[in-house]
Design a protein around this motif. Structure first.
Motif, PDB file in Angstrom:
ATOM      1  N   ALA A 251       0.811  -1.219   0.000  1.00 17.91           N
ATOM      2  CA  ALA A 251       0.000   0.000   0.000  1.00 17.91           C
ATOM      3  C   ALA A 251       0.842   1.266   0.000  1.00 17.91           C
ATOM      4  CB  ALA A 251      -0.940   0.000   1.207  1.00 17.91           C
ATOM      5  N   ASN A 252       2.047   1.191   0.532  1.00 17.46           N
ATOM      6  CA  ASN A 252       2.922   2.371   0.620  1.00 17.46           C
ATOM      7  C   ASN A 252       4.345   1.930   0.983  1.00 17.46           C
ATOM      8  OD1 ASN A 252       3.080   2.331   3.677  1.00 17.46           O
ATOM      9  ND2 ASN A 252       0.873   2.607   3.389  1.00 17.46           N
ATOM     10  N   GLY A 253       5.257   2.877   0.989  1.00 15.93           N
ATOM     11  CA  GLY A 253       6.647   2.556   1.270  1.00 15.93           C
ATOM     12  C   GLY A 253       6.912   2.176   2.706  1.00 15.93           C
ATOM     13  N   LEU A 254       6.238   2.830   3.661  1.00 18.19           N
ATOM     14  CA  LEU A 254       6.417   2.480   5.067  1.00 18.19           C
ATOM     15  C   LEU A 254       6.002   1.035   5.313  1.00 18.19           C
ATOM     16  CD1 LEU A 254       6.927   2.970   8.068  1.00 18.19           C
ATOM     17  CD2 LEU A 254       4.694   4.080   8.201  1.00 18.19           C
ATOM     18  N   ASP A 255       4.867   0.638   4.763  1.00 19.13           N
ATOM     19  CA  ASP A 255       4.433  -0.750   4.907  1.00 19.13           C
ATOM     20  C   ASP A 255       5.445  -1.705   4.290  1.00 19.13           C
ATOM     21  OD1 ASP A 255       2.164   0.124   6.162  1.00 19.13           O
ATOM     22  OD2 ASP A 255       0.763  -0.586   4.639  1.00 19.13           O
ATOM     23  N   ALA A 256       5.998  -1.338   3.148  1.00 20.96           N
ATOM     24  CA  ALA A 256       6.968  -2.208   2.480  1.00 20.96           C
ATOM     25  C   ALA A 256       8.145  -2.502   3.402  1.00 20.96           C
ATOM     26  CB  ALA A 256       7.448  -1.559   1.185  1.00 20.96           C
ATOM     27  N   LEU A 257       8.687  -1.459   4.013  1.00 15.07           N
ATOM     28  CA  LEU A 257       9.841  -1.634   4.889  1.00 15.07           C
ATOM     29  C   LEU A 257       9.461  -2.386   6.165  1.00 15.07           C
ATOM     30  CD1 LEU A 257      12.821  -0.938   4.807  1.00 15.07           C
ATOM     31  CD2 LEU A 257      12.299   1.268   5.855  1.00 15.07           C
ATOM     32  N   THR A 258       8.305  -2.065   6.725  1.00 11.59           N
ATOM     33  CA  THR A 258       7.847  -2.735   7.944  1.00 11.59           C
ATOM     34  C   THR A 258       7.617  -4.223   7.697  1.00 11.59           C
ATOM     35  OG1 THR A 258       6.760  -0.682   8.666  1.00 11.59           O
ATOM     36  CG2 THR A 258       6.111  -2.716   9.769  1.00 11.59           C
ATOM     37  N   LEU A 259       6.989  -4.544   6.573  1.00 18.83           N
ATOM     38  CA  LEU A 259       6.683  -5.943   6.280  1.00 18.83           C
ATOM     39  C   LEU A 259       7.940  -6.766   6.021  1.00 18.83           C
ATOM     40  CD1 LEU A 259       3.465  -5.691   4.072  1.00 18.83           C
ATOM     41  CD2 LEU A 259       3.638  -6.316   6.483  1.00 18.83           C
ATOM     42  N   ILE A 260       8.967  -6.155   5.459  1.00 15.86           N
ATOM     43  CA  ILE A 260      10.241  -6.873   5.317  1.00 15.86           C
ATOM     44  C   ILE A 260      10.731  -7.330   6.686  1.00 15.86           C
ATOM     45  CG2 ILE A 260      12.697  -6.622   4.780  1.00 15.86           C
ATOM     46  CD1 ILE A 260      11.866  -4.733   2.498  1.00 15.86           C
ATOM     47  N   LEU A 261      10.727  -6.414   7.647  1.00  9.60           N
ATOM     48  CA  LEU A 261      11.219  -6.730   8.989  1.00  9.60           C
ATOM     49  C   LEU A 261      10.333  -7.776   9.667  1.00  9.60           C
ATOM     50  CD1 LEU A 261      12.069  -3.065  10.049  1.00  9.60           C
ATOM     51  CD2 LEU A 261      13.706  -4.863   9.456  1.00  9.60           C
TER      52      LEU A 261
ATOM     53  N   LEU B 246      21.614  -9.095   8.266  1.00  2.31           N
ATOM     54  CA  LEU B 246      20.719  -8.798   7.160  1.00  2.31           C
ATOM     55  C   LEU B 246      20.997  -7.381   6.663  1.00  2.31           C
ATOM     56  CD1 LEU B 246      17.388 -10.199   8.654  1.00  2.31           C
ATOM     57  CD2 LEU B 246      18.674 -11.188   6.742  1.00  2.31           C
ATOM     58  N   LEU B 247      20.996  -7.208   5.357  1.00  3.25           N
ATOM     59  CA  LEU B 247      21.145  -5.886   4.765  1.00  3.25           C
ATOM     60  C   LEU B 247      19.876  -5.571   3.996  1.00  3.25           C
ATOM     61  CD1 LEU B 247      22.978  -3.419   4.240  1.00  3.25           C
ATOM     62  CD2 LEU B 247      23.807  -4.602   2.181  1.00  3.25           C
ATOM     63  N   ILE B 248      19.262  -4.453   4.331  1.00  2.00           N
ATOM     64  CA  ILE B 248      17.970  -4.060   3.764  1.00  2.00           C
ATOM     65  C   ILE B 248      18.106  -2.663   3.165  1.00  2.00           C
ATOM     66  CG2 ILE B 248      15.550  -3.570   4.316  1.00  2.00           C
ATOM     67  CD1 ILE B 248      15.974  -5.559   6.734  1.00  2.00           C
ATOM     68  N   GLU B 249      17.494  -2.453   2.018  1.00  2.00           N
ATOM     69  CA  GLU B 249      17.510  -1.134   1.383  1.00  2.00           C
ATOM     70  C   GLU B 249      16.197  -0.394   1.617  1.00  2.00           C
ATOM     71  OE1 GLU B 249      18.980  -1.197  -2.919  1.00  2.00           O
ATOM     72  OE2 GLU B 249      18.777  -3.328  -2.415  1.00  2.00           O
TER      73      GLU B 249
ATOM     74  N   GLY C 162      21.287  -2.584  -9.569  1.00  2.00           N
ATOM     75  CA  GLY C 162      20.419  -1.432  -9.376  1.00  2.00           C
ATOM     76  C   GLY C 162      19.814  -1.395  -7.995  1.00  2.00           C
ATOM     77  N   ALA C 163      19.314  -0.227  -7.618  1.00  2.00           N
ATOM     78  CA  ALA C 163      18.573  -0.091  -6.365  1.00  2.00           C
ATOM     79  C   ALA C 163      17.470  -1.137  -6.335  1.00  2.00           C
ATOM     80  CB  ALA C 163      17.976   1.309  -6.255  1.00  2.00           C
ATOM     81  N   GLY C 164      17.333  -1.789  -5.192  1.00  2.60           N
ATOM     82  CA  GLY C 164      16.362  -2.866  -5.077  1.00  2.60           C
ATOM     83  C   GLY C 164      16.972  -4.239  -5.228  1.00  2.60           C
ATOM     84  N   ASN C 165      18.237  -4.286  -5.713  1.00  4.78           N
ATOM     85  CA  ASN C 165      18.920  -5.558  -5.930  1.00  4.78           C
ATOM     86  C   ASN C 165      20.328  -5.526  -5.342  1.00  4.78           C
ATOM     87  OD1 ASN C 165      19.244  -8.194  -6.856  1.00  4.78           O
ATOM     88  ND2 ASN C 165      19.904  -7.568  -8.897  1.00  4.78           N
ATOM     89  N   LEU C 166      20.493  -4.760  -4.255  1.00  8.10           N
ATOM     90  CA  LEU C 166      21.808  -4.591  -3.642  1.00  8.10           C
ATOM     91  C   LEU C 166      21.850  -5.164  -2.233  1.00  8.10           C
ATOM     92  CD1 LEU C 166      22.396  -0.879  -4.755  1.00  8.10           C
ATOM     93  CD2 LEU C 166      23.279  -2.953  -5.858  1.00  8.10           C
ATOM     94  N   SER C 167      20.808  -5.893  -1.853  1.00  8.49           N
ATOM     95  CA  SER C 167      20.672  -6.320  -0.464  1.00  8.49           C
ATOM     96  C   SER C 167      19.792  -7.568  -0.412  1.00  8.49           C
ATOM     97  CB  SER C 167      20.027  -5.194   0.353  1.00  8.49           C
ATOM     98  OG  SER C 167      18.733  -4.899  -0.175  1.00  8.49           O
ATOM     99  N   HIS C 168      19.461  -7.981   0.805  1.00  8.44           N
ATOM    100  CA  HIS C 168      18.573  -9.129   0.950  1.00  8.44           C
ATOM    101  C   HIS C 168      17.135  -8.786   0.538  1.00  8.44           C
ATOM    102  CE1 HIS C 168      21.915 -10.237   3.762  1.00  8.44           C
ATOM    103  NE2 HIS C 168      21.724 -11.400   3.161  1.00  8.44           N
ATOM    104  N   ALA C 169      16.724  -7.556   0.777  1.00  9.68           N
ATOM    105  CA  ALA C 169      15.388  -7.101   0.398  1.00  9.68           C
ATOM    106  C   ALA C 169      15.374  -5.581   0.393  1.00  9.68           C
ATOM    107  CB  ALA C 169      14.331  -7.638   1.359  1.00  9.68           C
ATOM    108  N   ALA C 170      14.489  -5.024  -0.423  1.00 15.24           N
ATOM    109  CA  ALA C 170      14.433  -3.561  -0.559  1.00 15.24           C
ATOM    110  C   ALA C 170      12.996  -3.084  -0.557  1.00 15.24           C
ATOM    111  CB  ALA C 170      15.118  -3.123  -1.851  1.00 15.24           C
TER     112      ALA C 170
END
Length: 365
Positions: A57-67, A156-159, A173-181
Protein backbone atom coordinates in the motif's frame (compact mmCIF):
# COMPACT_ATOMS: atom_id res chain seq x y z
CA UNK A 1 7.01 31.35 -10.54
CA UNK A 2 9.24 28.29 -10.93
CA UNK A 3 7.52 25.45 -9.11
CA UNK A 4 9.53 23.20 -6.86
CA UNK A 5 7.81 20.19 -8.46
CA UNK A 6 5.04 20.49 -11.04
CA UNK A 7 3.14 17.21 -10.62
CA UNK A 8 0.40 18.34 -12.98
CA UNK A 9 2.91 18.85 -15.78
CA UNK A 10 4.70 15.59 -15.00
CA UNK A 11 1.52 13.53 -15.13
CA UNK A 12 -0.16 15.38 -18.00
CA UNK A 13 2.38 13.71 -20.30
CA UNK A 14 0.54 10.44 -19.65
CA UNK A 15 -3.03 11.76 -19.50
CA UNK A 16 -4.43 9.84 -22.48
CA UNK A 17 -2.73 6.59 -21.46
CA UNK A 18 -3.97 7.02 -17.89
CA UNK A 19 -7.53 7.58 -19.07
CA UNK A 20 -7.44 4.52 -21.32
CA UNK A 21 -5.93 2.41 -18.54
CA UNK A 22 -8.55 3.59 -16.07
CA UNK A 23 -11.33 2.72 -18.49
CA UNK A 24 -9.92 -0.78 -18.91
CA UNK A 25 -9.72 -1.18 -15.13
CA UNK A 26 -13.27 0.08 -14.75
CA UNK A 27 -14.49 -2.41 -17.32
CA UNK A 28 -12.57 -5.31 -15.75
CA UNK A 29 -13.67 -4.27 -12.22
CA UNK A 30 -10.95 -6.40 -10.61
CA UNK A 31 -9.67 -3.77 -8.20
CA UNK A 32 -7.78 -5.81 -5.58
CA UNK A 33 -4.66 -7.82 -6.56
CA UNK A 34 -5.77 -8.03 -10.16
CA UNK A 35 -3.82 -8.53 -13.36
CA UNK A 36 -2.50 -4.97 -13.31
CA UNK A 37 -0.70 -5.59 -10.01
CA UNK A 38 0.78 -8.87 -11.22
CA UNK A 39 1.91 -7.21 -14.44
CA UNK A 40 3.57 -4.30 -12.67
CA UNK A 41 5.24 -6.58 -10.14
CA UNK A 42 6.74 -8.57 -13.00
CA UNK A 43 7.86 -5.42 -14.83
CA UNK A 44 9.37 -3.80 -11.76
CA UNK A 45 11.23 -6.92 -10.62
CA UNK A 46 12.68 -7.19 -14.11
CA UNK A 47 13.60 -3.50 -14.04
CA UNK A 48 15.38 -3.89 -10.68
CA UNK A 49 16.97 -7.20 -11.67
CA UNK A 50 15.35 -9.22 -8.90
CA UNK A 51 13.41 -12.48 -8.94
CA UNK A 52 10.45 -11.15 -6.98
CA UNK A 53 8.39 -8.02 -6.39
CA UNK A 54 5.47 -7.62 -3.98
CA UNK A 55 3.27 -4.55 -4.29
CA UNK A 56 2.22 -2.89 -1.02
CA UNK A 57 0.00 0.00 0.00
CA UNK A 58 2.92 2.37 0.62
CA UNK A 59 6.65 2.56 1.27
CA UNK A 60 6.42 2.48 5.07
CA UNK A 61 4.43 -0.75 4.91
CA UNK A 62 6.97 -2.21 2.48
CA UNK A 63 9.84 -1.63 4.89
CA UNK A 64 7.85 -2.74 7.94
CA UNK A 65 6.68 -5.94 6.28
CA UNK A 66 10.24 -6.87 5.32
CA UNK A 67 11.22 -6.73 8.99
CA UNK A 68 8.10 -8.59 10.13
CA UNK A 69 8.72 -11.15 7.41
CA UNK A 70 12.20 -11.83 8.75
CA UNK A 71 10.75 -12.21 12.25
CA UNK A 72 8.25 -14.70 10.83
CA UNK A 73 11.14 -16.64 9.26
CA UNK A 74 13.12 -16.62 12.51
CA UNK A 75 15.94 -14.47 11.10
CA UNK A 76 15.04 -11.63 13.45
CA UNK A 77 13.34 -11.61 16.83
CA UNK A 78 11.54 -8.83 18.63
CA UNK A 79 13.97 -6.57 20.45
CA UNK A 80 16.85 -7.12 18.01
CA UNK A 81 18.81 -3.99 17.16
CA UNK A 82 18.73 -2.58 13.65
CA UNK A 83 21.20 0.02 12.42
CA UNK A 84 19.45 2.90 10.64
CA UNK A 85 20.67 6.31 9.47
CA UNK A 86 20.02 9.12 11.94
CA UNK A 87 19.66 11.36 8.89
CA UNK A 88 16.60 10.02 7.11
CA UNK A 89 12.88 10.48 6.73
CA UNK A 90 11.15 9.30 9.91
CA UNK A 91 9.48 6.37 8.09
CA UNK A 92 12.73 4.40 8.12
CA UNK A 93 12.83 4.49 11.91
CA UNK A 94 9.08 4.00 12.29
CA UNK A 95 9.30 0.74 10.36
CA UNK A 96 11.75 -0.65 12.91
CA UNK A 97 9.56 0.41 15.83
CA UNK A 98 6.39 -0.98 14.20
CA UNK A 99 8.14 -4.35 13.96
CA UNK A 100 9.02 -4.25 17.71
CA UNK A 101 12.73 -3.94 16.92
CA UNK A 102 15.21 -1.44 18.32
CA UNK A 103 16.67 1.28 16.06
CA UNK A 104 20.34 2.17 16.45
CA UNK A 105 20.72 5.66 14.99
CA UNK A 106 24.01 6.18 13.16
CA UNK A 107 25.52 9.44 11.94
CA UNK A 108 25.86 10.10 8.18
CA UNK A 109 28.74 10.79 5.86
CA UNK A 110 28.61 14.62 5.74
CA UNK A 111 29.30 14.63 1.99
CA UNK A 112 26.72 12.12 0.75
CA UNK A 113 24.26 12.35 3.70
CA UNK A 114 24.07 8.54 3.57
CA UNK A 115 25.27 6.07 6.21
CA UNK A 116 28.88 6.54 7.26
CA UNK A 117 30.65 3.20 6.92
CA UNK A 118 32.99 4.05 9.80
CA UNK A 119 30.10 5.03 12.06
CA UNK A 120 28.33 1.77 11.21
CA UNK A 121 31.43 -0.23 12.15
CA UNK A 122 31.68 1.60 15.48
CA UNK A 123 27.98 0.91 16.20
CA UNK A 124 28.15 -2.85 15.71
CA UNK A 125 27.43 -4.97 18.77
CA UNK A 126 26.33 -8.58 19.24
CA UNK A 127 22.71 -7.38 19.48
CA UNK A 128 22.74 -5.74 16.04
CA UNK A 129 21.15 -8.12 13.54
CA UNK A 130 20.51 -5.95 10.48
CA UNK A 131 21.45 -2.75 8.67
CA UNK A 132 18.97 -0.58 6.78
CA UNK A 133 20.80 1.52 4.22
CA UNK A 134 18.81 4.45 2.87
CA UNK A 135 19.60 5.73 -0.61
CA UNK A 136 18.81 9.28 0.43
CA UNK A 137 17.80 11.93 -2.12
CA UNK A 138 18.35 9.37 -4.90
CA UNK A 139 22.02 8.58 -4.23
CA UNK A 140 23.02 5.00 -3.46
CA UNK A 141 24.57 4.32 -0.08
CA UNK A 142 27.97 2.60 0.02
CA UNK A 143 26.38 -0.68 -1.03
CA UNK A 144 29.52 -2.64 -1.84
CA UNK A 145 31.17 -1.85 1.48
CA UNK A 146 27.99 -2.35 3.51
CA UNK A 147 27.26 -5.64 1.78
CA UNK A 148 30.75 -6.91 2.58
CA UNK A 149 30.41 -5.74 6.19
CA UNK A 150 27.00 -7.39 6.61
CA UNK A 151 28.40 -10.64 5.18
CA UNK A 152 31.36 -10.49 7.57
CA UNK A 153 29.09 -10.12 10.59
CA UNK A 154 26.20 -12.30 9.36
CA UNK A 155 23.78 -9.39 9.28
CA UNK A 156 20.72 -8.80 7.16
CA UNK A 157 21.15 -5.89 4.77
CA UNK A 158 17.97 -4.06 3.76
CA UNK A 159 17.51 -1.13 1.38
CA UNK A 160 15.20 1.79 1.90
CA UNK A 161 15.11 2.64 -1.79
CA UNK A 162 12.09 4.94 -1.56
CA UNK A 163 13.97 7.77 -3.30
CA UNK A 164 16.26 5.86 -5.65
CA UNK A 165 14.21 4.20 -8.41
CA UNK A 166 16.65 3.51 -11.22
CA UNK A 167 19.93 4.34 -9.46
CA UNK A 168 22.65 1.77 -10.13
CA UNK A 169 26.26 0.85 -9.44
CA UNK A 170 28.69 -1.93 -10.35
CA UNK A 171 26.77 -4.38 -8.14
CA UNK A 172 23.40 -3.70 -9.79
CA UNK A 173 20.42 -1.43 -9.38
CA UNK A 174 18.57 -0.09 -6.36
CA UNK A 175 16.36 -2.87 -5.08
CA UNK A 176 18.92 -5.56 -5.93
CA UNK A 177 21.81 -4.59 -3.64
CA UNK A 178 20.67 -6.32 -0.46
CA UNK A 179 18.57 -9.13 0.95
CA UNK A 180 15.39 -7.10 0.40
CA UNK A 181 14.43 -3.56 -0.56
CA UNK A 182 11.48 -1.27 0.04
CA UNK A 183 10.22 1.29 -2.48
CA UNK A 184 7.67 4.08 -2.23
CA UNK A 185 5.58 5.31 -5.16
CA UNK A 186 4.41 8.45 -3.39
CA UNK A 187 3.43 10.96 -6.12
CA UNK A 188 6.61 13.06 -5.82
CA UNK A 189 8.99 10.12 -6.32
CA UNK A 190 10.95 9.58 -9.53
CA UNK A 191 8.44 6.80 -10.17
CA UNK A 192 5.31 8.17 -8.56
CA UNK A 193 1.74 6.92 -8.54
CA UNK A 194 -1.36 9.13 -8.45
CA UNK A 195 -1.76 8.25 -4.80
CA UNK A 196 0.03 6.03 -2.31
CA UNK A 197 1.81 2.85 -3.29
CA UNK A 198 4.88 0.79 -2.47
CA UNK A 199 6.74 -2.39 -3.31
CA UNK A 200 9.29 -4.86 -1.99
CA UNK A 201 11.95 -6.46 -4.18
CA UNK A 202 13.99 -9.52 -3.20
CA UNK A 203 15.68 -12.65 -4.52
CA UNK A 204 14.72 -14.63 -1.41
CA UNK A 205 11.93 -17.07 -2.29
CA UNK A 206 11.13 -17.82 1.37
CA UNK A 207 10.75 -14.14 2.18
CA UNK A 208 8.64 -13.63 -0.94
CA UNK A 209 6.21 -16.36 0.12
CA UNK A 210 5.86 -14.89 3.62
CA UNK A 211 5.42 -11.34 2.32
CA UNK A 212 2.75 -12.50 -0.13
CA UNK A 213 0.80 -13.74 2.87
CA UNK A 214 1.58 -10.82 5.20
CA UNK A 215 0.31 -8.13 2.81
CA UNK A 216 -3.03 -9.92 2.36
CA UNK A 217 -4.35 -10.80 5.84
CA UNK A 218 -2.00 -13.78 6.01
CA UNK A 219 -3.97 -15.39 3.22
CA UNK A 220 -3.12 -16.91 -0.14
CA UNK A 221 -6.54 -18.45 -0.66
CA UNK A 222 -9.59 -16.30 0.13
CA UNK A 223 -10.95 -16.81 3.66
CA UNK A 224 -8.11 -19.20 4.51
CA UNK A 225 -5.64 -17.39 6.79
CA UNK A 226 -2.31 -19.10 7.41
CA UNK A 227 -0.56 -16.46 9.55
CA UNK A 228 -1.45 -13.18 11.26
CA UNK A 229 -1.26 -10.72 8.40
CA UNK A 230 -2.00 -7.14 7.40
CA UNK A 231 -3.94 -5.34 4.73
CA UNK A 232 -1.28 -3.66 2.60
CA UNK A 233 -1.83 -4.18 -1.12
CA UNK A 234 -0.82 -2.07 -4.08
CA UNK A 235 -3.99 -0.66 -5.62
CA UNK A 236 -4.78 -2.22 -8.98
CA UNK A 237 -5.49 1.10 -10.68
CA UNK A 238 -2.26 2.62 -9.34
CA UNK A 239 -0.37 -0.40 -10.64
CA UNK A 240 -1.48 0.27 -14.19
CA UNK A 241 -0.48 3.94 -13.88
CA UNK A 242 2.94 2.85 -12.61
CA UNK A 243 3.40 0.45 -15.53
CA UNK A 244 2.83 3.35 -17.90
CA UNK A 245 5.28 5.64 -16.12
CA UNK A 246 7.94 2.94 -15.68
CA UNK A 247 8.59 3.02 -19.42
CA UNK A 248 9.76 6.64 -19.09
CA UNK A 249 11.68 6.31 -15.83
CA UNK A 250 15.18 6.02 -17.30
CA UNK A 251 14.61 9.00 -19.60
CA UNK A 252 13.22 11.04 -16.70
CA UNK A 253 16.16 10.13 -14.48
CA UNK A 254 18.55 11.12 -17.26
CA UNK A 255 16.88 14.54 -17.50
CA UNK A 256 17.22 14.98 -13.73
CA UNK A 257 20.94 14.19 -14.00
CA UNK A 258 21.40 16.68 -16.85
CA UNK A 259 19.85 19.41 -14.69
CA UNK A 260 21.92 18.38 -11.66
CA UNK A 261 25.13 18.53 -13.69
CA UNK A 262 24.21 22.01 -14.92
CA UNK A 263 23.57 23.15 -11.36
CA UNK A 264 26.89 21.67 -10.22
CA UNK A 265 28.75 23.26 -13.10
CA UNK A 266 27.17 26.71 -13.08
CA UNK A 267 26.17 27.50 -9.50
CA UNK A 268 29.13 29.40 -8.13
CA UNK A 269 28.38 30.97 -4.78
CA UNK A 270 30.63 30.48 -1.74
CA UNK A 271 27.57 30.68 0.52
CA UNK A 272 26.12 27.54 -1.07
CA UNK A 273 27.51 24.04 -0.46
CA UNK A 274 26.61 21.85 -3.43
CA UNK A 275 25.87 18.12 -3.12
CA UNK A 276 28.50 15.45 -3.72
CA UNK A 277 28.15 13.64 -7.04
CA UNK A 278 30.72 11.48 -8.80
CA UNK A 279 28.98 11.72 -12.16
CA UNK A 280 27.92 8.07 -12.23
CA UNK A 281 24.53 6.38 -12.42
CA UNK A 282 24.51 5.93 -8.62
CA UNK A 283 22.44 9.11 -8.23
CA UNK A 284 19.02 9.84 -9.78
CA UNK A 285 18.46 13.16 -8.00
CA UNK A 286 15.10 12.70 -6.36
CA UNK A 287 16.18 15.94 -4.72
CA UNK A 288 18.98 18.43 -5.39
CA UNK A 289 20.02 19.33 -1.85
CA UNK A 290 22.32 22.22 -1.01
CA UNK A 291 23.50 23.55 2.33
CA UNK A 292 23.40 27.17 3.40
CA UNK A 293 24.32 28.65 6.78
CA UNK A 294 21.49 31.16 7.03
CA UNK A 295 18.62 29.09 5.63
CA UNK A 296 15.73 31.35 6.63
CA UNK A 297 17.41 34.26 4.87
CA UNK A 298 18.03 32.14 1.78
CA UNK A 299 14.42 30.90 1.57
CA UNK A 300 13.15 34.49 1.79
CA UNK A 301 15.50 35.38 -1.06
CA UNK A 302 14.20 32.51 -3.18
CA UNK A 303 10.59 33.49 -2.41
CA UNK A 304 11.31 37.05 -3.45
CA UNK A 305 12.59 35.79 -6.80
CA UNK A 306 9.74 33.28 -7.30
CA UNK A 307 11.87 30.16 -7.01
CA UNK A 308 10.20 27.16 -5.39
CA UNK A 309 12.00 25.18 -2.69
CA UNK A 310 11.48 22.49 -0.09
CA UNK A 311 13.35 21.20 2.96
CA UNK A 312 14.06 17.45 3.12
CA UNK A 313 13.76 17.50 6.19
CA UNK A 314 13.51 20.42 8.64
CA UNK A 315 13.58 18.37 11.87
CA UNK A 316 15.94 15.49 12.59
CA UNK A 317 14.01 12.30 13.51
CA UNK A 318 15.46 12.10 17.03
CA UNK A 319 14.18 15.63 17.65
CA UNK A 320 10.60 14.77 16.70
CA UNK A 321 8.07 14.55 19.53
CA UNK A 322 7.07 11.09 18.31
CA UNK A 323 10.63 9.84 18.91
CA UNK A 324 11.27 11.59 22.21
CA UNK A 325 12.87 8.38 23.50
CA UNK A 326 15.88 9.28 21.32
CA UNK A 327 15.99 12.98 22.19
CA UNK A 328 18.97 12.49 24.52
CA UNK A 329 21.21 11.34 21.66
CA UNK A 330 24.09 13.57 20.60
CA UNK A 331 24.09 13.53 16.81
CA UNK A 332 25.82 16.75 15.77
CA UNK A 333 26.33 15.89 12.08
CA UNK A 334 22.67 14.96 11.64
CA UNK A 335 21.48 18.05 13.50
CA UNK A 336 23.64 20.39 11.44
CA UNK A 337 22.43 18.86 8.18
CA UNK A 338 18.79 19.34 9.16
CA UNK A 339 19.42 22.97 10.08
CA UNK A 340 21.23 23.86 6.84
CA UNK A 341 19.78 21.86 3.94
CA UNK A 342 17.34 23.07 1.32
CA UNK A 343 16.22 21.44 -1.94
CA UNK A 344 16.20 23.37 -5.20
CA UNK A 345 13.74 22.64 -8.05
CA UNK A 346 14.57 19.58 -10.13
CA UNK A 347 12.25 17.46 -12.25
CA UNK A 348 12.12 15.86 -15.70
CA UNK A 349 9.76 18.58 -16.95
CA UNK A 350 11.82 21.61 -15.96
CA UNK A 351 12.52 23.79 -18.98
CA UNK A 352 16.10 24.83 -19.73
CA UNK A 353 15.26 28.49 -19.17
CA UNK A 354 13.87 27.62 -15.73
CA UNK A 355 17.11 25.85 -14.85
CA UNK A 356 19.09 28.90 -15.96
CA UNK A 357 16.86 31.17 -13.89
CA UNK A 358 17.43 29.11 -10.75
CA UNK A 359 21.18 29.24 -11.33
CA UNK A 360 21.15 33.01 -11.85
CA UNK A 361 19.12 33.65 -8.72
CA UNK A 362 21.22 31.35 -6.52
CA UNK A 363 24.43 32.94 -7.79
CA UNK A 364 23.19 36.42 -6.86
CA UNK A 365 22.34 35.45 -3.27
Amino acid sequence: MISFLDLRKINNRFREEFQEAFSRSLDASHFILGDNVSRFESEFSQYCGTKFCIGTANGLDALTLILIGYIQLGKLKKGDKIIVPANTFIATILSVLHADLEPVLVEPNPDTYNLSLQEVKESLTKDVKAIIMVHLYGQLAEAEELRYLSHQHDLLLIEDAAQAHGASCILGGAGNLSHAAAFSFYPSKNLGALGDGGAITTNDSELYEVLSLLRNYGSKEKYKNEIIGYNSRLDDVQATFLSIKLKRLDDDNQRRCVIAKQYLSDINNPKIKLPFYNGSSNHVFYAFVVEVEHRADFTKFLDKHNIGWLIHYPIAPHKQDALHRFSHLKLPATEQIHKRIISLPISPVMASEEVRSVIEVVNTY
